[in-house]
Design a protein around this motif. Sequence first.
Motif, PDB file in Angstrom:
ATOM      1  N   LYS A 137       0.847  -1.205   0.000  1.00  0.00           N
ATOM      2  CA  LYS A 137       0.000   0.000   0.000  1.00  0.00           C
ATOM      3  C   LYS A 137       0.874   1.244   0.000  1.00  0.00           C
ATOM      4  O   LYS A 137       0.643   2.197  -0.756  1.00  0.00           O
ATOM      5  CB  LYS A 137      -0.899   0.013   1.232  1.00  0.00           C
ATOM      6  N   SER A 138       1.865   1.247   0.876  1.00  0.00           N
ATOM      7  CA  SER A 138       2.748   2.408   0.986  1.00  0.00           C
ATOM      8  C   SER A 138       3.517   2.623  -0.309  1.00  0.00           C
ATOM      9  O   SER A 138       3.655   3.755  -0.789  1.00  0.00           O
ATOM     10  CB  SER A 138       3.701   2.184   2.156  1.00  0.00           C
ATOM     11  N   ARG A 187       2.705   6.338  -6.930  1.00  0.00           N
ATOM     12  CA  ARG A 187       1.783   7.239  -7.646  1.00  0.00           C
ATOM     13  C   ARG A 187       2.180   8.690  -7.420  1.00  0.00           C
ATOM     14  O   ARG A 187       2.115   9.524  -8.331  1.00  0.00           O
ATOM     15  CB  ARG A 187       0.355   7.039  -7.160  1.00  0.00           C
ATOM     16  N   VAL A 230       2.689   1.675  -3.345  1.00  0.00           N
ATOM     17  CA  VAL A 230       1.772   2.121  -4.400  1.00  0.00           C
ATOM     18  C   VAL A 230       1.481   3.611  -4.226  1.00  0.00           C
ATOM     19  O   VAL A 230       1.527   4.383  -5.189  1.00  0.00           O
ATOM     20  CB  VAL A 230       0.472   1.294  -4.371  1.00  0.00           C
ATOM     21  N   PHE A 231       1.200   4.008  -2.994  1.00  0.00           N
ATOM     22  CA  PHE A 231       0.894   5.417  -2.727  1.00  0.00           C
ATOM     23  C   PHE A 231       2.074   6.301  -3.122  1.00  0.00           C
ATOM     24  O   PHE A 231       1.918   7.302  -3.839  1.00  0.00           O
ATOM     25  CB  PHE A 231       0.574   5.594  -1.243  1.00  0.00           C
ATOM     26  N   ARG A 232       3.255   5.920  -2.661  1.00  0.00           N
ATOM     27  CA  ARG A 232       4.434   6.744  -2.946  1.00  0.00           C
ATOM     28  C   ARG A 232       4.830   6.665  -4.410  1.00  0.00           C
ATOM     29  O   ARG A 232       5.331   7.636  -4.979  1.00  0.00           O
ATOM     30  CB  ARG A 232       5.587   6.322  -2.032  1.00  0.00           C
TER      31      ARG A 232
END
Lengths: 182, 243
Positions: A162-163, A169, A165-167
């Motif tokens: 999750k982290s 993006r 993917v967030f970073r």
Amino acid sequence: MTLPGNEAELLTRVVSGDRQAFDQVMLAHEDRVFSVCLRILGDREKALDATQDTFLTVFRKAEQFQGRSAVGTWIYRIAVNTCYDQLRRARRRPTEHLPDHVDPSDPSAEEAIASAALRPEIETALAALPPDFRNAVILADLEGLPLPEAAEILGVPVGTVKSRVFRGRRLLAQHLGNQTDP
Amino acid sequence: MHEHDVDLIAALADGSLGDETEARALVDSCDICHTEYLEQTEVLALISAAPSARMSDLEKAALHRDLWTELRRAPARTGSTPWWQRWSYVAAGLFVVVGLVGVLNLAQDTGGEASDTTIAAEALSDLEAPAEEGVPFVAGEDGAEGGAETTATTAAAEQTLDLPFAGLADEARARRDEGTMSTLDSDEGSEECLARLGLDEHEVVDEIELDQTYLVVMPVDAQAEQVVTFVTIADCAIAHVDG
């Protein structure tokens, strides 16, 4: 394409040398394996090689699969590992990247190559990401895999994916913003 | 920004939240959160619109053809090993373990480790066990079984091919003694693999191509016992330990 019947049962038949069973496993997963390899490696020929190596490993290691994950997850994990191996070898023995070419005898080649092409600015921004962010974005956003499956393929906790993917993006947004700035 | 906020914003952007109330409230109440949310949605709109890449018909046909050519050329290790061959490896393993126990007992009499006999017994049970699921490069499915799996995988890997691990290990030690050993650049895949195998205080000193690609791994501490470990890249498994 979804596998008919039980995937694990198919692998059991693969272990006993059932070619038809292995062909079914390949048909169900070869497109996604190729797509993942192409996004990670960025080169069509290398992606085709990696796809072949992936399924060679699948065939040779089929007896070791014990069903603790889905067959697809296990296969895609092998694919990611195979791509890491190729990238490592490429760092030691750099080769020239040749542009994708259309085989005039293959009517579907042009469409296939077009299907793989990302917009140039996205390709550039994706290539600029750190590998662990890029691979997370490839699996979760480009390939549309659920985060738990992406986490299992990458061998990290779901929270880590999750982290990443967030970073990933966020970095893509910054790169894309920089590319469009005058 | 808290990790929980990061999770909420990312999930709101990709539409994976069942109940968006908390996430919406966060994004509406925090300027930074709102900016992050807009960035996430814009990027997602761009990249998720790209279709999955696929092979052409000719490429697929070539893939299948080349794959089966390769498999016919080098037959896969399936469950077809003759029973007498499997049991001959077990017998050889028993012989080694019995010898090991004898040597260790001798060491015990002269002040060796009391736990060595237990280790030998565990190694015996691992040799008798069938090879379990190979540990993929980045991670395995069950970390608790890593030790037994890798030992069983080691035995299985060495059954079919006579590979020159001992000689390569000696070469690696010699280069380290001479000071001509250089560490290879690490990458996230090999680092995670070594961690997975419990080789945290180790480094990759070489990469060799035999029947497949192996990482040659040694302790970071040059003063420590120079055990050389050979790790298969394809499935992140210990193929051989020398020393």
